[in-house]
Design a protein around this motif. Structure first.
Motif, PDB file in Angstrom:
ATOM      1  N   HIS A 165      -1.318   0.892  -0.267  1.00  0.00           N
ATOM      2  CA  HIS A 165      -2.412  -0.114  -0.155  1.00  0.00           C
ATOM      3  C   HIS A 165      -3.357  -0.541   0.785  1.00  0.00           C
ATOM      4  O   HIS A 165      -4.348  -0.664   0.832  1.00  0.00           O
ATOM      5  CB  HIS A 165      -1.323  -1.502  -0.587  1.00  0.00           C
TER       6      HIS A 165
ATOM      7  N   HIS B 206      -5.658   1.848  -1.589  1.00  0.00           N
ATOM      8  CA  HIS B 206      -5.693   1.566  -3.138  1.00  0.00           C
ATOM      9  C   HIS B 206      -5.247   0.298  -3.462  1.00  0.00           C
ATOM     10  O   HIS B 206      -4.528  -0.622  -3.028  1.00  0.00           O
ATOM     11  CB  HIS B 206      -4.503   2.295  -3.619  1.00  0.00           C
TER      12      HIS B 206
ATOM     13  N   PRO C 159      -1.091  -0.182  -6.015  1.00  0.00           N
ATOM     14  CA  PRO C 159      -0.512   1.222  -6.012  1.00  0.00           C
ATOM     15  C   PRO C 159       0.821   1.049  -6.691  1.00  0.00           C
ATOM     16  O   PRO C 159       2.007   1.121  -6.085  1.00  0.00           O
ATOM     17  CB  PRO C 159      -0.348   1.596  -4.616  1.00  0.00           C
TER      18      PRO C 159
ATOM     19  N   LEU D 200      -5.928   8.578  -8.956  1.00  0.00           N
ATOM     20  CA  LEU D 200      -5.693   7.898  -7.975  1.00  0.00           C
ATOM     21  C   LEU D 200      -4.104   7.615  -8.017  1.00  0.00           C
ATOM     22  O   LEU D 200      -3.305   7.442  -6.923  1.00  0.00           O
ATOM     23  CB  LEU D 200      -6.079   6.353  -7.976  1.00  0.00           C
ATOM     24  N   ARG D 201      -3.791   7.339  -9.220  1.00  0.00           N
ATOM     25  CA  ARG D 201      -2.146   7.029  -9.376  1.00  0.00           C
ATOM     26  C   ARG D 201      -1.094   8.029  -9.104  1.00  0.00           C
ATOM     27  O   ARG D 201      -0.316   8.163  -8.875  1.00  0.00           O
ATOM     28  CB  ARG D 201      -1.973   6.467 -10.994  1.00  0.00           C
TER      29      ARG D 201
ATOM     30  N   ASP E  96      -0.680   7.926  -5.692  1.00  0.00           N
ATOM     31  CA  ASP E  96       0.350   6.995  -5.328  1.00  0.00           C
ATOM     32  C   ASP E  96       1.803   7.551  -6.043  1.00  0.00           C
ATOM     33  O   ASP E  96       2.822   7.210  -5.138  1.00  0.00           O
ATOM     34  CB  ASP E  96       0.125   5.721  -6.456  1.00  0.00           C
TER      35      ASP E  96
END
Length: 366
Positions: free
Chosen positions: A49, A54, A57, A148-149, A152
């Motif tokens: 984060h 992000h 997250p 994006l995940r 993460d």
């Protein structure tokens, strides 16, 4: 040697139902795992984060919680397998999200595809379930950018592996507790068999056999703790000093595993012999000597200096295990009981660190 009673008191009533001690023991044993989860989840969330920007997250935290867990077996390989399962679920869902978009049938497609891929990749059911859960999260919760995940999830997995090495659980404490529990159960089974031989009591002999047969789950728990501890000690710089003790305990466990199998053989012979109701004090005394020597092996789990006394006690009893000399003129069944104690003593001698060839040589040839 007087053994434990054949029956034990079982707490009943409201005091047993509200006893807080099991809860506190459970909390104590989960202390380090709780710290690991909190540190890894918070650290991975903060890094994703604040470090990478992000916005939410979530998976950075959930991957750490799911991969570490509160289970006793926290070996790095198990953690890594769980992390990989989660990443597979995230990747499959992200790809399908790009190709098909969101919706109820897309969710069903992603869940089915994730389970198929996960089952192809791993035989462990937990691998597929971990992947499916992360896939559902990806499909249900929207994201601002593709993959994006997945980033993460990778951050969370790295955090989980880092805390496994840098904030290790105490494997030696767990292994010691489980080793003591096993030897206490061995002593209880031996005590029942000794009393059965002294009294010619078949019911007590059957109770001893039942106790001997119940030893395997304790051995399995001890083995799991030692395997987990040895795996963690290989990567943790803080557990280097425990590597020798863990390896020594594993050597004792391997020999004790064989010894418990032979104890079951002895127990079956005791049950058979006690059917006539005749007292057998000589056999009872020999088994009592073996049991006392096994208690020294148990003490050596905590203190290496107990290995020589345990070895000396076992060598002393091993030299007497000639059925014909110990029980001249006895029945074949009585002599076979003494013969069944010979491999039990050999296995206990190897548990003290004696080479197997020397342990076998300590028993007279028959």
């Amino acid at each position: 040697m007087s053994g434990p009673p054949t029956t034990t008191a079982v707490p009943t009533g409201w005091r047993a139902r509200v006893d807080p001690r099991p809860a506190f023991v459970r909390l104590r044993d989960s202390g380090i795992p709780i710290v690991q989860i909190v540190v890894a989840a918070t650290g991975s969330y903060a890094f994703a984060h604040y470090g990478l920007g992000h916005p939410a997250p979530l998976l950075a935290a959930t991957v750490t919680v799911g991969s570490l867990g509160l289970v006793r077996d926290a070996r790095p390989r198990r953690v890594l397998e769980t992390v990989l399962g989660m990443l597979v679920g995230i990747l499959v869902a992200e790809l399908l999200l790009i190709l098909t978009g969101t919706g109820w049938w897309q969710l069903a497609l992603a869940l089915g595809a994730t389970l198929v891929v996960a089952r192809l990749l791993s035989a462990q059911p937990g691998f597929a379930i971990a992947a499916a859960i992360q896939s559902l999260i990806v499909m249900v919760i929207p994201a601002t950018a593709p993959f994006l995940r997945l980033v993460d999830g990778i951050i969370g997995g790295v955090a989980a592996l880092l805390v496994t090495a840098l904030i290790p659980r105490n494997p030696l404490r767990d292994a010691l507790r489980e080793g003591r529990a096993l030897f206490a159960a061995v002593d209880s089974a031996s005590g029942a068999l000794i009393q059965a031989l002294r009294r010619g009591d078949r019911l007590r002999a059957e109770r001893g056999l039942e106790k001997a047969r119940a030893l395997q789950p304790l051995l399995d728990e001890w083995r799991a703790s030692l395997e987990s501890g040895l795996a963690i000690a290989k990567i943790s710089p803080f557990l280097r000093r425990q590597r020798f003790e863990l390896a020594r305990q594993d050597r004792i466990r391997e020999a004790t595993d064989l010894a418990t199998r032979n104890l079951r053989v002895v127990a079956r012979r005791v049950v058979y012999l006690c059917d006539d109701g005749v007292s057998r004090p000589v056999s009872a005394d020999v088994l009592a000597e073996i049991s006392r020597a096994a208690s020294f092996v148990s003490d050596s789990l905590d203190d290496l200096s107990f290995e020589p006394p345990a070895r000396a006690a076992l060598v002393a009893v091993a030299g007497r295990l000639d059925p014909a000399e110990l029980l001249p003129g006895a029945s074949l069944g009585d002599q076979n009981l003494i013969a069944a104690m010979r491999p039990l003593v050999v296995d206990l001698l190897t548990a003290t660190g004696m080479p197997a060839a020397d342990a076998r040589a300590a028993v007279p040839r028959i």
